[in-house]
Design a protein around this motif. Structure first.
Motif, mmCIF file in Angstrom:
data_model
loop_
_atom_site.group_PDB
_atom_site.id
_atom_site.type_symbol
_atom_site.label_atom_id
_atom_site.label_comp_id
_atom_site.label_asym_id
_atom_site.label_seq_id
_atom_site.Cartn_x
_atom_site.Cartn_y
_atom_site.Cartn_z
ATOM 1 N N ALA A 241 0.857 -1.194 0.000
ATOM 2 C CA ALA A 241 0.000 0.000 0.000
ATOM 3 C C ALA A 241 0.891 1.242 0.000
ATOM 4 O O ALA A 241 1.616 1.479 0.976
ATOM 5 C CB ALA A 241 -0.905 -0.005 1.226
ATOM 6 N N VAL A 242 0.847 2.002 -1.087
ATOM 7 C CA VAL A 242 1.706 3.181 -1.224
ATOM 8 C C VAL A 242 0.865 4.444 -1.046
ATOM 9 O O VAL A 242 -0.083 4.689 -1.782
ATOM 10 C CB VAL A 242 2.401 3.203 -2.602
ATOM 11 N N ILE A 243 1.250 5.250 -0.059
ATOM 12 C CA ILE A 243 0.536 6.495 0.232
ATOM 13 C C ILE A 243 1.365 7.646 -0.335
ATOM 14 O O ILE A 243 2.514 7.846 0.068
ATOM 15 C CB ILE A 243 0.358 6.684 1.751
ATOM 16 N N GLY A 244 0.785 8.382 -1.268
ATOM 17 C CA GLY A 244 1.499 9.516 -1.845
ATOM 18 C C GLY A 244 1.043 9.778 -3.263
ATOM 19 O O GLY A 244 0.610 8.866 -3.966
ATOM 20 N N GLY A 245 1.115 11.029 -3.675
ATOM 21 C CA GLY A 245 0.788 11.406 -5.042
ATOM 22 C C GLY A 245 2.023 11.968 -5.714
ATOM 23 O O GLY A 245 3.040 12.185 -5.066
ATOM 24 N N GLY A 246 1.918 12.200 -7.014
ATOM 25 C CA GLY A 246 3.057 12.804 -7.694
ATOM 26 C C GLY A 246 3.114 12.437 -9.158
ATOM 27 O O GLY A 246 2.233 11.773 -9.698
ATOM 28 N N SER A 247 4.196 12.859 -9.788
ATOM 29 C CA SER A 247 4.320 12.791 -11.248
ATOM 30 C C SER A 247 4.379 11.370 -11.798
ATOM 31 O O SER A 247 4.118 11.154 -12.977
ATOM 32 C CB SER A 247 5.571 13.560 -11.691
ATOM 33 N N GLU A 248 4.714 10.391 -10.962
ATOM 34 C CA GLU A 248 4.833 9.008 -11.441
ATOM 35 C C GLU A 248 3.528 8.220 -11.351
ATOM 36 O O GLU A 248 3.503 7.040 -11.715
ATOM 37 C CB GLU A 248 5.919 8.273 -10.642
ATOM 38 N N MET A 249 2.460 8.845 -10.872
ATOM 39 C CA MET A 249 1.212 8.108 -10.637
ATOM 40 C C MET A 249 0.731 7.371 -11.892
ATOM 41 O O MET A 249 0.419 6.175 -11.840
ATOM 42 C CB MET A 249 0.129 9.059 -10.125
ATOM 43 N N GLU A 250 0.658 8.071 -13.010
ATOM 44 C CA GLU A 250 0.126 7.447 -14.233
ATOM 45 C C GLU A 250 1.013 6.298 -14.700
ATOM 46 O O GLU A 250 0.517 5.247 -15.132
ATOM 47 C CB GLU A 250 -0.062 8.488 -15.342
ATOM 48 N N ASN A 251 2.326 6.500 -14.628
ATOM 49 C CA ASN A 251 3.262 5.428 -15.017
ATOM 50 C C ASN A 251 3.088 4.198 -14.135
ATOM 51 O O ASN A 251 3.126 3.062 -14.615
ATOM 52 C CB ASN A 251 4.715 5.913 -14.919
ATOM 53 N N LEU A 252 2.901 4.429 -12.837
ATOM 54 C CA LEU A 252 2.748 3.308 -11.902
ATOM 55 C C LEU A 252 1.420 2.583 -12.125
ATOM 56 O O LEU A 252 1.354 1.353 -12.045
ATOM 57 C CB LEU A 252 2.871 3.797 -10.453
ATOM 58 N N LYS A 253 0.374 3.343 -12.416
ATOM 59 C CA LYS A 253 -0.927 2.714 -12.712
ATOM 60 C C LYS A 253 -0.819 1.828 -13.947
ATOM 61 O O LYS A 253 -1.350 0.714 -13.984
ATOM 62 C CB LYS A 253 -2.000 3.792 -12.930
ATOM 63 N N LYS A 254 -0.120 2.338 -14.945
ATOM 64 C CA LYS A 254 0.064 1.584 -16.185
ATOM 65 C C LYS A 254 0.879 0.310 -15.914
ATOM 66 O O LYS A 254 0.545 -0.779 -16.398
ATOM 67 C CB LYS A 254 0.784 2.481 -17.208
ATOM 68 N N GLN A 255 1.932 0.464 -15.122
ATOM 69 C CA GLN A 255 2.781 -0.687 -14.775
ATOM 70 C C GLN A 255 1.982 -1.742 -13.996
ATOM 71 O O GLN A 255 2.102 -2.936 -14.260
ATOM 72 C CB GLN A 255 3.979 -0.197 -13.949
ATOM 73 N N ALA A 256 1.145 -1.280 -13.045
ATOM 74 C CA ALA A 256 0.327 -2.205 -12.243
ATOM 75 C C ALA A 256 -0.625 -3.005 -13.130
ATOM 76 O O ALA A 256 -0.843 -4.206 -12.920
ATOM 77 C CB ALA A 256 -0.451 -1.437 -11.184
ATOM 78 N N LEU A 268 -2.619 4.587 -3.117
ATOM 79 C CA LEU A 268 -3.647 5.257 -2.307
ATOM 80 C C LEU A 268 -3.640 6.776 -2.437
ATOM 81 O O LEU A 268 -4.449 7.450 -1.792
ATOM 82 C CB LEU A 268 -3.481 4.859 -0.839
ATOM 83 N N ASP A 269 -2.694 7.326 -3.238
ATOM 84 C CA ASP A 269 -2.605 8.773 -3.472
ATOM 85 C C ASP A 269 -2.282 9.512 -2.166
ATOM 86 O O ASP A 269 -2.056 8.899 -1.125
ATOM 87 C CB ASP A 269 -3.896 9.308 -4.111
#
Length: 383
Positions: A241-256, A268-269
């Motif tokens: 569970a990763v808590i935090g937002g930022g510029s890598e969010m979209e890349n991480l969603k795509k990777q997941a 979890l943003d």
């Protein structure tokens, strides 16, 4: 009654982050009988702007995104106007002080490198103090690094956030700062423990490794996700569970999505109160490639959650390896081995958990506030 020392802090905005939390803590705890504090906020923006203490004089310069029009065209025009205004005043600092700040100060503070040039270009006859929290060994842009560390030389005093932050500059560039001190960031453990009980958090799959940080490439969450997938494939059920937002969010969603771990690698943003998410996890993992002295480590210790962390920056100044935390190298294999160890030998995280009770005694906040006060008073006396 003695005259109070007039102090100006300058900062860009108040999005949730380590520096912002440190700033709020300092603003709350510096003695009011000694200091008259003003906080200049370039953009009135971010979740933490409402946490600035009410008795601090706050000057907000430009409107934050939260207060701009919801109409796309109007919002774009507002942003263009804002950027042009910022550019104008950055090039004309005398006008900024004359028209906007309108006061004289004894001391001016740059809490991050982003404010170095703003403070150094101030027309005031003030003492100028910089805070530096960055591990320069990680940054591949040598021109940017040299600019920052040479700017540091121009300040009357520099406060480094960890010993490693200062030592690595000497090691790599043979540059020393005789006018400097190391002052750790304060960690508000009692407050964290209280906040951790504010609401329940339930995870579907235990054990859970929580983590917290801005989603930036150097925080290494893309690597953590690869490790998570590898452990699952090897038959070690768990979630992250990763808590935090930022510029890598979209890349991480795509990777997941590509790795098919969307249900077990939880993004979890940003959370206004992240602590219940950590308190209800089993372990904490910090996979960063670079850090200075992250508050999160002390906070997690205060919640009695066993920690695996990369051995970078000032972290070994906070964690005693295999005593109150487990240190690994900032590479995929080392983090993988550490997480696998926690998943296969419960006695190791249990021992770390038992030792965190004593570990939190390391973090004495009053010593920190006293050290900062001493620096400010000494600089004022040299004015």
């Amino acid at each position: 009654m003695h005259q109070k020392i007039k102090v100006l802090f300058r900062h860009r905005s108040m999005e949730m982050g380590g520096v912002e939390r440190v700033l709020i803590d300092l603003l709350e705890n510096l003695p009011r009988d000694i200091f008259d504090i003003t906080f200049f906020l370039t953009l009135n923006q971010g979740e933490l702007r409402t946490d600035i203490p009410k008795d601090i004089n706050v000057i907000t310069f430009q409107k934050g995104k939260e207060d701009m029009s919801s109409n796309k065209l109007l919002r774009t025009l507002q942003l263009i106007k804002r950027n042009l205004t910022l550019l104008f005043y950055r090039k004309n600092p005398k006008l900024l002080y004359k028209n906007i700040i309108k006061e004289d100060f004894d001391i001016e503070i740059a809490p991050t490198y982003a404010e170095f040039e703003n403070i150094l270009s101030s027309p005031l006859q003030s003492r100028k103090i910089a805070w530096f929290h960055t591990d320069v060994s990680y940054d591949p842009n040598q021109e940017r690094v040299l600019n920052r560390i040479n700017n540091l030389k121009k300040f009357d005093w520099v406060i480094f956030g960890s010993r490693q932050t200062r030592d690595v500059i000497k090691e790599l560039f043979q540059i020393e700062y005789p006018k400097s001190s190391v002052i750790y960031n304060s960690i508000k453990i009692d407050e964290v423990r209280k906040k951790a009980k504010e609401f329940p958090v339930t995870y579907n799959l235990h054990p859970v490794f929580s983590s917290m940080g801005r989603l930036h490439s150097r925080k290494n969450y893309h690597t953590l996700m690869n490790i998570h997938k590898k452990l699952l494939d090897e038959g070690y059920p768990h979630s992250v569970a990763v808590i935090g937002g930022g510029s890598e969010m979209e890349n991480l969603k795509k990777q997941a999505k590509e790795l098919n771990v969307e249900k077990t690698f939880l993004l979890l943003d940003t959370q206004t109160n992240p602590y219940p998410y950590i308190k209800n996890s089993d372990y904490f993992v910090l996979p960063s490639e670079s850090e200075s002295y992250p508050l999160t480590i002390g906070e997690v210790m205060g919640l009695n959650i066993p920690i695996i962390s990369t051995n970078v920056g000032g972290i070994p100044e906070m964690i005693d390896h295999k005593v109150d935390g487990y240190l690994v190298n900032p590479d995929e294999n080392s983090i993988y081995e550490g997480m696998k160890l926690f998943l296969t030998d419960s006695s190791i995280p249990q021992q770390l958990k038992d030792n965190t009770e004593k570990a939190v005694e390391k973090f004495d906040n009053q010593k920190i506030y006293n050290a900062v006060t001493d620096v400010f008073v000494n600089q004022y006396q040299l004015k």
